[in-house]
Design an enzyme around this catalytic site. Sequence first.
Site, PDB file in Angstrom:
ATOM      1  N   LYS A  22       0.839  -1.211   0.000  1.00  0.00           N
ATOM      2  CA  LYS A  22       0.000   0.000   0.000  1.00  0.00           C
ATOM      3  C   LYS A  22       0.867   1.251   0.000  1.00  0.00           C
ATOM      4  CE  LYS A  22      -1.718   1.549   4.070  1.00  0.00           C
ATOM      5  NZ  LYS A  22      -1.503   2.949   4.477  1.00  0.00           N
ATOM      6  N   ASN A  23       1.817   1.328   0.935  1.00  0.00           N
ATOM      7  CA  ASN A  23       2.560   2.579   1.096  1.00  0.00           C
ATOM      8  C   ASN A  23       3.601   2.813   0.000  1.00  0.00           C
ATOM      9  OD1 ASN A  23       0.958   3.175   3.236  1.00  0.00           O
ATOM     10  ND2 ASN A  23       2.474   2.668   4.808  1.00  0.00           N
ATOM     11  N   CYS A 116      -5.797  13.086  13.199  1.00  0.00           N
ATOM     12  CA  CYS A 116      -5.730  11.677  12.839  1.00  0.00           C
ATOM     13  C   CYS A 116      -5.774  10.872  14.122  1.00  0.00           C
ATOM     14  CB  CYS A 116      -4.417  11.456  12.090  1.00  0.00           C
ATOM     15  SG  CYS A 116      -4.017   9.747  11.797  1.00  0.00           S
ATOM     16  N   ARG A 121       0.257  14.508  13.444  1.00  0.00           N
ATOM     17  CA  ARG A 121       0.807  14.335  12.103  1.00  0.00           C
ATOM     18  C   ARG A 121       0.834  15.612  11.256  1.00  0.00           C
ATOM     19  NH1 ARG A 121      -1.479   8.771   9.756  1.00  0.00           N
ATOM     20  NH2 ARG A 121       0.424   8.859   8.543  1.00  0.00           N
ATOM     21  N   PRO A 122       1.659  16.590  11.665  1.00  0.00           N
ATOM     22  CA  PRO A 122       1.752  17.819  10.871  1.00  0.00           C
ATOM     23  C   PRO A 122       2.445  17.578   9.528  1.00  0.00           C
ATOM     24  CG  PRO A 122       3.379  17.812  12.643  1.00  0.00           C
ATOM     25  CD  PRO A 122       2.535  16.578  12.830  1.00  0.00           C
ATOM     26  N   VAL A 123       2.342  18.553   8.615  1.00  0.00           N
ATOM     27  CA  VAL A 123       3.015  18.433   7.304  1.00  0.00           C
ATOM     28  C   VAL A 123       4.005  19.585   7.102  1.00  0.00           C
ATOM     29  CG1 VAL A 123       1.224  17.061   6.154  1.00  0.00           C
ATOM     30  CG2 VAL A 123       1.054  19.549   6.128  1.00  0.00           C
ATOM     31  N   ASP A 124       4.473  20.169   8.213  1.00  0.00           N
ATOM     32  CA  ASP A 124       5.379  21.316   8.120  1.00  0.00           C
ATOM     33  C   ASP A 124       6.641  21.007   7.313  1.00  0.00           C
ATOM     34  OD1 ASP A 124       5.734  19.652  10.569  1.00  0.00           O
ATOM     35  OD2 ASP A 124       7.574  20.822  10.756  1.00  0.00           O
ATOM     36  N   GLN A 125       7.144  19.769   7.404  1.00  0.00           N
ATOM     37  CA  GLN A 125       8.386  19.433   6.676  1.00  0.00           C
ATOM     38  C   GLN A 125       8.152  19.414   5.164  1.00  0.00           C
ATOM     39  OE1 GLN A 125      11.435  18.935   8.384  1.00  0.00           O
ATOM     40  NE2 GLN A 125      10.120  19.723  10.001  1.00  0.00           N
ATOM     41  N   ASP A 304       4.307   0.585  12.291  1.00  0.00           N
ATOM     42  CA  ASP A 304       3.158  -0.104  11.686  1.00  0.00           C
ATOM     43  C   ASP A 304       3.052  -1.570  12.106  1.00  0.00           C
ATOM     44  OD1 ASP A 304       2.470   2.246  10.450  1.00  0.00           O
ATOM     45  OD2 ASP A 304       3.254   1.699   8.485  1.00  0.00           O
ATOM     46  N   ARG A 396      -8.711  -0.435   4.507  1.00  0.00           N
ATOM     47  CA  ARG A 396      -7.829   0.591   3.944  1.00  0.00           C
ATOM     48  C   ARG A 396      -6.480  -0.007   3.567  1.00  0.00           C
ATOM     49  NH1 ARG A 396      -7.417   6.158   6.994  1.00  0.00           N
ATOM     50  NH2 ARG A 396      -6.010   6.331   5.246  1.00  0.00           N
TER      51      ARG A 396
END
Length: 420
Positions: A22-23, A116, A121-125, A304, A396
């Site tokens: 999946k990933n 989440c 789970r930020p997306v700043d990077q 995971d 999922r």
Amino acid sequence: MESIRIRGGKRLEGTIKISGAKNAALPILCATLLSDGESLLRNVPALRDIETTSALLRFLGREVNSAPPVVTVKGFGTDRPIAPYELVKQMRASVMVLGPLLARNGRAQVSLPGGCQIGSRPVDQHLKGLEKLGATISLERGYIVAKSSRLRGAEIVFDMPTVTGTENLMMAAALAKGKTRLVNAAKEPEVEELGRVLNKMGAIVTGAGTDVMEIEGRDELAPFDHAIIADRIEAGTYMVAAAATGGNVLLENAPLEDMASTIEVLKRMGVEITREGTAARIQRNGPLKPIRIETMPHPGFPTDMQAQIMVLSCLAEGESTIHETIFENRFMHVPELARMGADIETDGSSAVIRGPRQLEGAQVMATDLRASASLVIAGLVARDETEVLRVYHLDRGYEHMEEKLSGAGADAVRVATTAY
Ligand code: EPU
């Protein structure tokens, strides 16, 4: 609403075939946005997240023919660079369209993923990296609005290794002018796999799978034909299921070379894992031993796999400790396992598990993907009947899990339920 009903106590014995990862498939689907023409993906797992990504690509203007294990994506040079909240809120990985859309269109508007279950789970990077490549970023009404003229290669040093952050920037850099250097990049096999695809498309990617990667961008990229690697987390999950039931299972297509830390932990716990050609045999005859683990970025023990190993440690003789270092809220399975009779004490990001315990069947609630898998495994060893509710979380990321398990002797069925 559907649930999975399991009558525990059956030893797993037989063969289980591992699907595509999946990933790895999700970023590669996003990479199709980097070119026009038709890209062909093989060994794609039939999962809800793949359908969500296909729906997003269609919304953006792509023709997607999704018939896993084969998916084709066709582009016509007319993408609409907007990823709406409706789709992004279903799957955070949607944020990976940001890099390709911006690089190709000079503009992208992508809903900011919300909270989440497993952490903030930020997306700043992702955003800081795109700014380094020359983008201007603003936040408008819950959307990330990114603009730029042609992106330009730069050196980007991540504050921490981020898997989708690295992938987003690799895709943006593949269409940027000049060379980009990613330092402290994520080293996961799925990142390396995206590097292989970008190379097929015409970019020059070196060092993918190490912490320093270089990407030489191109003015244009070509569509590709690629078979996705096997899913190391799905394989690890079935290894745990086999071990938990004291079974003997042959896993076809298990990517053992990507699973060193999981295999090491299982072996330390008393599980036998032997290679048989391209397959792996998992057996457990003696008692399980307790374990101490800390989740870490690859090649460390994967977050995971944490929930699944926790179930196994409930069955081990003695005290195990698990320290979760990647996500701040990834113990959602603990109260559900406690309802099944597990003895687990948590303190912040650490858990102490005392075993062995005979788990008891119960109705339990799936909360996120890997937590759901751990509850299914618990159901396989529990006395009487377990019903795992809200299996849409499971769907999922696991292809037909109840079918794969019942093919190896489990008594597991999917049922419609009014309970939720
Ligand atoms: N982080 C930041 N800022 C960022 C990005 C990440 O602070 O901009 C932090 C995260 O909050 C976290 C850490 O960095 O504490 C690592 O997160 P990462 O970005 O690596 O996670 P991700 O890319 O969002 C992917 C997988 C997850 C997997 C993690 C860790 C995909 C689509 N998702 O998420 O998979 O748990 O890496 O290995 O690749 C799953 O399959 O069940 C799953 C959750």
